[in-house]
Write a protein that holds these residues in place. Structure first.
Motif, short mmCIF file in Angstrom:
data_model
loop_
_atom_site.label_atom_id
_atom_site.label_comp_id
_atom_site.label_asym_id
_atom_site.label_seq_id
_atom_site.Cartn_x
_atom_site.Cartn_y
_atom_site.Cartn_z
N SER A 100 46.10 43.94 40.02
CA SER A 100 46.01 43.13 41.24
C SER A 100 45.54 41.71 40.92
CB SER A 100 45.10 43.81 42.25
OG SER A 100 45.04 43.05 43.44
N PHE A 103 41.37 37.01 42.35
CA PHE A 103 40.73 36.24 43.42
C PHE A 103 40.65 37.05 44.71
CE2 PHE A 103 42.81 33.40 40.43
CZ PHE A 103 41.71 32.72 39.97
N ILE A 104 41.69 37.84 44.96
CA ILE A 104 41.64 38.73 46.11
C ILE A 104 40.49 39.71 45.93
CG2 ILE A 104 42.87 40.59 47.30
CD1 ILE A 104 45.48 39.14 46.68
N LYS A 105 40.35 40.21 44.71
CA LYS A 105 39.28 41.16 44.45
C LYS A 105 37.91 40.51 44.57
CE LYS A 105 40.28 44.04 40.93
NZ LYS A 105 40.89 44.60 39.70
N SER A 107 37.08 37.87 46.35
CA SER A 107 36.76 37.54 47.74
C SER A 107 36.43 38.80 48.53
CB SER A 107 37.91 36.79 48.41
OG SER A 107 39.01 37.66 48.61
N SER A 108 36.95 39.95 48.07
CA SER A 108 36.59 41.21 48.72
C SER A 108 35.18 41.63 48.39
CB SER A 108 37.55 42.32 48.30
OG SER A 108 38.85 42.08 48.80
N GLU A 109 34.82 41.43 47.13
CA GLU A 109 33.49 41.88 46.72
C GLU A 109 32.39 40.93 47.15
OE1 GLU A 109 32.48 43.98 43.32
OE2 GLU A 109 34.52 44.17 42.55
N HIS A 118 32.81 33.39 46.92
CA HIS A 118 33.85 33.46 47.96
C HIS A 118 34.50 32.10 48.17
CE1 HIS A 118 35.66 35.58 51.46
NE2 HIS A 118 35.78 34.34 51.91
N THR A 121 37.05 31.25 45.55
CA THR A 121 38.33 31.92 45.71
C THR A 121 39.16 31.25 46.80
OG1 THR A 121 37.55 33.54 47.34
CG2 THR A 121 37.30 34.12 45.02
N VAL A 122 38.49 30.78 47.84
CA VAL A 122 39.22 30.10 48.91
C VAL A 122 39.85 28.81 48.39
CG1 VAL A 122 38.98 28.93 51.13
CG2 VAL A 122 37.83 31.12 50.76
N ARG A 125 42.81 29.58 46.24
CA ARG A 125 43.92 29.98 47.09
C ARG A 125 44.57 28.73 47.71
NH1 ARG A 125 47.37 33.27 50.65
NH2 ARG A 125 47.40 31.58 52.06
N GLU A 156 51.70 37.44 47.75
CA GLU A 156 50.48 38.25 47.82
C GLU A 156 50.80 39.67 48.25
OE1 GLU A 156 48.48 35.56 50.28
OE2 GLU A 156 47.42 34.58 48.63
N LYS B 105 40.41 46.46 49.97
CA LYS B 105 39.09 46.22 49.39
C LYS B 105 38.61 47.44 48.60
CE LYS B 105 36.26 43.92 52.25
NZ LYS B 105 35.67 43.35 53.48
N SER B 108 40.31 47.80 45.37
CA SER B 108 39.85 46.79 44.42
C SER B 108 38.53 47.19 43.80
CB SER B 108 39.67 45.45 45.13
OG SER B 108 40.92 44.92 45.52
N GLU B 109 37.64 47.76 44.62
CA GLU B 109 36.32 48.10 44.11
C GLU B 109 36.33 49.37 43.28
OE1 GLU B 109 32.65 47.40 45.88
OE2 GLU B 109 33.46 46.36 47.63
N GLY B 157 50.54 40.35 53.10
CA GLY B 157 50.36 38.93 52.81
C GLY B 157 49.67 38.22 53.96
N HIS B 163 42.52 36.47 55.80
CA HIS B 163 41.21 36.65 55.20
C HIS B 163 40.74 35.37 54.53
CE1 HIS B 163 38.70 38.32 51.68
NE2 HIS B 163 37.92 38.26 52.72
N PHE B 164 41.65 34.67 53.85
CA PHE B 164 41.27 33.43 53.18
C PHE B 164 41.16 32.28 54.17
CE2 PHE B 164 42.79 35.26 49.04
CZ PHE B 164 41.60 35.12 48.39
N ASN B 166 43.23 30.00 55.41
CA ASN B 166 43.84 28.67 55.34
C ASN B 166 45.14 28.55 56.16
OD1 ASN B 166 44.21 30.51 53.26
ND2 ASN B 166 43.73 29.05 51.67
#
Lengths: 186, 186
Positions: A100, A103-105, A107-109, A118, A121-122, A125, A156, B105, B108-109, B157, B163-164, B166
DNA sequence: GCTAAGGTGTACCGATCTGTTCATTTGGTC
DNA sequence: GACCAAATGAACAGATCGGTACACCTTAGC
């Protein structure tokens, strides 16, 4: 305190964080993998968060460089380069280290919006979006901002799909969808 | 050991995991929030992982029920229901508790493919795909499997984009893209 | 009122977390 | 070789992790 030693540490940490997660990877594990002592590690990085930020930055650099180079090799016209983005994704998905998007990971953590990790990551992105937007504008397509975001969504979505592994050709299907969107915007 | 007490615990844990992450949320925090003692918590759940699995299952149930109901309220024809999926996404994104997708999430974890938590997210994701596929087939569109996966990519997506943060209207832009794909497959 | 059973809370376990202290070793300079 | 600063490593804090032992208390049946 050699500069390249620090770079080695970041590279090693980046791979471990990517493979194992951020919270699940302790400094002890990173220290054991790198071979150096914990004291030396904390001489290079004030905290675990600083190491994570460095790892994310390295990841962005490496991925951006690799992606840009591959796209340039695969296509020359902006419109073709937009589609080549998905061929590059396909190459990435086929690496056996693919896990995966880092950055998605991240921002999730680290879900709190004001957390430095966080925020980074933004920002990354946003840089990704700007890159796609530049190509879309160079291809002189309609509604460039919206189209760039839609293409990013497809990318994504393909990453998530590849990660979950229930599609044989996520990048190809995303590319096909991207082609439809680009054709509609020509 | 009342059954609804367990349900309350799962509901509470689910919200906290969703907001705060899985590794970052300790059993002590969950115990403190629920008001019961740790012993009682471990009478209901053998381990933290079991609690996480229960929370993910509850999340899937609630989300699926809510989503299916809203889609049915918004549209009746399969084709319109496919598009309504994105209106439902939009409602979700606008909730102030929105924090990306719990299953993305979780996977990912817990990146190890054979980990029970990871496996459960994969199964949930397959169920999602089957739901979309059913609608696509009911709408008698071409290449139903590929189209269903493409629509799911757009949804995911859009979730990542929301989530981000933008994009002002990720669901709307994803819906527009979905419409183009559906039109092309009519 | 008594007793047995089971839910409950406190206090704790060993392991692990991030980060630090401090004595020792290393390497460069004269 | 003598000196000194920098790098190192082991050992340790204090906190927190997931999980448990055990005494207490409530409650149901008699």
């Amino acid at each position: 305190m050699r500069k390249n030693k620090r770079d080695e540490l970041v590279q090693q940490a980046m791979e471990t964080f990517y493979r194992n997660g951020f919270h699940a990877t302790g400094m002890d594990m990173l220290v054991a993998e790198s071979g150096i002592s914990k004291t030396s590690m904390y001489k290079h990085f004030k905290s675990k968060d600083e190491l994570i930020l460095a790892a994310l930055k390295l990841r962005e650099e490496q991925f951006h460089n690799w992606s840009a180079q591959r796209v340039a090799e695969l296509a020359s016209e902006p419109r073709d380069q937009l589609l080549a983005l998905f061929d590059v994704l396909d190459e990435w998905f086929k690496e056996d280290t693919f896990k995966s998007c880092m950055f998605i990971k991240a921002s999730s953590e680290y879900p709190e919006p004001d957390h430095p990790i966080h925020q980074q990551t933004v920002e990354q992105r946003n840089a990704m979006y700007e890159g796609v937007l530049t190509l879309v504008e160079a291809a002189a397509l309609k509604n460039p901002e919206a189209l760039a975001r839609q293409l990013l969504m497809l990318q994504e979505g393909a990453i998530i799909t590849a990660h979950f592994g229930n599609s044989k050709d996520p990048a190809g299907e995303a590319k096909q969808a991207a082609k439809a969107l680009i054709d509609a915007a020509s």
